[in-house]
Design an enzyme around this catalytic site. Structure first.
Site, PDB file in Angstrom:
ATOM      1  N   ASP A 120      34.102  76.376  51.806  1.00 40.64           N
ATOM      2  CA  ASP A 120      33.387  76.419  50.399  1.00 40.64           C
ATOM      3  C   ASP A 120      33.109  75.162  49.950  1.00 40.64           C
ATOM      4  O   ASP A 120      34.058  74.297  50.055  1.00 40.64           O
ATOM      5  CB  ASP A 120      34.409  77.279  49.284  1.00 40.64           C
ATOM      6  CG  ASP A 120      33.647  77.655  48.045  1.00 40.64           C
ATOM      7  OD1 ASP A 120      32.817  77.116  47.529  1.00 40.64           O
ATOM      8  OD2 ASP A 120      34.077  78.870  47.615  1.00 40.64           O
TER       9      ASP A 120
ATOM     10  N   ARG B 228      25.343  89.693  49.509  1.00 38.85           N
ATOM     11  CA  ARG B 228      24.153  89.815  49.377  1.00 38.85           C
ATOM     12  C   ARG B 228      23.198  90.034  50.730  1.00 38.85           C
ATOM     13  O   ARG B 228      23.536  89.184  51.492  1.00 38.85           O
ATOM     14  CB  ARG B 228      23.482  88.766  48.506  1.00 38.85           C
ATOM     15  CG  ARG B 228      24.008  88.998  47.071  1.00 38.85           C
ATOM     16  CD  ARG B 228      23.138  90.148  46.400  1.00 38.85           C
ATOM     17  NE  ARG B 228      23.407  90.166  44.845  1.00 38.85           N
ATOM     18  CZ  ARG B 228      24.230  90.955  44.141  1.00 38.85           C
ATOM     19  NH1 ARG B 228      25.028  91.585  45.219  1.00 38.85           N
ATOM     20  NH2 ARG B 228      24.274  90.900  42.946  1.00 38.85           N
TER      21      ARG B 228
ATOM     22  N   ASP C  95      27.309  96.107  53.732  1.00 38.66           N
ATOM     23  CA  ASP C  95      27.168  96.938  52.502  1.00 38.66           C
ATOM     24  C   ASP C  95      25.858  96.674  51.813  1.00 38.66           C
ATOM     25  O   ASP C  95      25.612  97.166  50.822  1.00 38.66           O
ATOM     26  CB  ASP C  95      28.412  96.752  51.766  1.00 38.66           C
ATOM     27  CG  ASP C  95      28.555  97.652  50.547  1.00 38.66           C
ATOM     28  OD1 ASP C  95      28.645  98.663  50.771  1.00 38.66           O
ATOM     29  OD2 ASP C  95      28.788  97.028  49.456  1.00 38.66           O
TER      30      ASP C  95
ATOM     31  N   GLU D 271      17.200  96.441  50.517  1.00 39.43           N
ATOM     32  CA  GLU D 271      17.988  97.892  50.117  1.00 39.43           C
ATOM     33  C   GLU D 271      17.519  98.246  48.919  1.00 39.43           C
ATOM     34  O   GLU D 271      17.629  99.566  48.799  1.00 39.43           O
ATOM     35  CB  GLU D 271      19.461  97.342  49.798  1.00 39.43           C
ATOM     36  CG  GLU D 271      19.853  96.504  48.724  1.00 39.43           C
ATOM     37  CD  GLU D 271      21.228  96.309  48.555  1.00 39.43           C
ATOM     38  OE1 GLU D 271      21.703  95.557  49.117  1.00 39.43           O
ATOM     39  OE2 GLU D 271      21.675  96.650  47.284  1.00 39.43           O
TER      40      GLU D 271
ATOM     41  N   HIS E 153      25.646  99.639  49.494  1.00 36.64           N
ATOM     42  CA  HIS E 153      26.213  98.773  48.477  1.00 36.64           C
ATOM     43  C   HIS E 153      27.313  99.447  47.627  1.00 36.64           C
ATOM     44  O   HIS E 153      27.001  99.620  46.120  1.00 36.64           O
ATOM     45  CB  HIS E 153      24.990  98.390  47.470  1.00 36.64           C
ATOM     46  CG  HIS E 153      25.125  97.194  46.828  1.00 36.64           C
ATOM     47  ND1 HIS E 153      24.263  96.157  46.801  1.00 36.64           N
ATOM     48  CD2 HIS E 153      26.017  96.484  46.186  1.00 36.64           C
ATOM     49  CE1 HIS E 153      24.560  95.168  46.129  1.00 36.64           C
ATOM     50  NE2 HIS E 153      25.917  95.234  45.704  1.00 36.64           N
TER      51      HIS E 153
END
Ligand code: COI
Length: 331
Positions: free
Chosen positions: A175, A235, A259, A264, A296
């Site tokens: 991160d 995302r 997902d 989408e 999603h």
């Protein structure tokens, strides 16, 4: 006080009714339609608008809303990547989102999908459905044998790490803004390249902001271990899907759970049964034994939906009263 909500789904209505009972002095209007320049006028006379959608909140849309006198916008979801914040600022909007509705919901889904990939449940379920109860060749791998790379250690990434620890997996993380506790545990690697080089599986928990666009691409995949497993519940634009498909074709990527998908909107949460998908890539991905596609739904739990409605409406009320809710977005 009046609040107008867009895109209200049937499954949100119990939470909305509950919120209305607790706030009898607020008049709530809503529509199933999404907020667009055309539907903006439905909010006329309201103090705040509550929205949830994956379409872009463009300057045109925000202007249309401002023109009917509504400049308070409360999102029922976490992602704010679809808002034109320059326009929002120029027009004097207040914006809130729901950053923590249920990080567990999303983290859990990602780890369920990772374990399903490792245990090859998709081909096994298909065999069982055809009454083929033989074991081979659908042999699985154990989570505790994997080094799992977690990219992004915000609320959701940290929940995923806890789940991984429960499985006994070795966790490494990256991160840009490290978490102190995880740092003390020594979980972070120094760079994404280090994570790519070491991880057997990689799961993403970063926002879809421009700097993360196609984070996973041809070059980053080339740096990963052969047979890497990829999971994306964050995302769609984080991945260059063509590069992932190439990786699946060559075997560089052994398994993939998605997902979210860059294309989408208009595809997910629609019924395509008996119809051809408008997008051949999604048909190709769904057909593969080693790919899990979900539309999603990582966020989609009763707890999360309840929190999304309650927190966003509370924030809408706060804005209408001239207050700044704790979940106001700073921009
Ligand atoms: C989010 O909260 O940003 C999600 O991805 C969930 C979806 C309802 C937009």
């Amino acid at each position: 006080m009046k609040i107008f909500a867009y895109g209200i789904r049937d499954d949100e209505k119990p939470a909305l009714e509950d919120w209305e009972k607790k706030n009898p002095d607020v008049t709530v209007g809503y529509t199933q339609e999404l907020l667009t320049p055309e539907t903006a006028q439905l909010a006329k006379g309201s103090d705040s608008a509550v929205v949830y959608q994956q379409l872009d909140y463009t300057k045109e849309t925000l202007t249309a809303l401002a023109e009917v006198g509504v400049k308070n916008l409360s999102l029922r979801n976490v992602g704010t990547d679809n808002i034109d914040f320059d326009a929002a600022k120029e027009l004097g909007f207040n914006v809130s989102n729901v950053p923590v509705y249920s990080p567990n919901a999303i983290a859990e889904h990602s780890m369920i999908q990772l374990s399903r990939l490792l245990r090859r449940t998709k081909p096994m379920d298909a065999k069982v459905a055809k009454h083929d109860l033989r074991w081979a060749p659908t042999i699985g791998r154990e989570m505790r044998m994997q080094t799992v790379g977690v990219i992004g250690t915000g609320n959701i990434g940290r929940k995923a790490i806890n789940i991984l620890k429960g499985f006994g997996a070795k966790v490494i993380a990256y991160d840009k803004f490290p978490n102190k506790e995880l740092q003390e545990e020594g979980l972070y690697v120094d760079s994404l390249d280090d994570l790519y080089a070491q991880a057997d599986a990689i799961s993403l928990y970063v926002p879809g902001v421009p700097e993360n666009h196609h984070l996973i691409n041809k070059d980053s995949i080339a740096k990963m271990k052969d047979g890497v497993v990829l999971v994306n519940v964050s995302r769609g634009n984080l991945m260059d899907i063509d590069a992932v498909i190439d990786g699946l074709n060559s075997g560089k990527v052994s398994d993939f759970a998605m997902d979210v998908y860059e294309e989408e909107v208009g595809l997910f949460n629609e019924d395509w049964s008996g119809k051809e998908f408008p997008d051949p890539k999604i048909a190709d991905l769904i057909a593969r034994d080693n790919v899990l596609v979900t539309p999603h739904i990582a966020f989609y739990t009763t707890k999360a939906v309840d929190e999304m409605v309650h927190q966003s409406f509370d924030a809408a009320v706060a804005f209408a009263k001239g207050e700044t809710p704790a979940i106001a977005v700073k921009f």
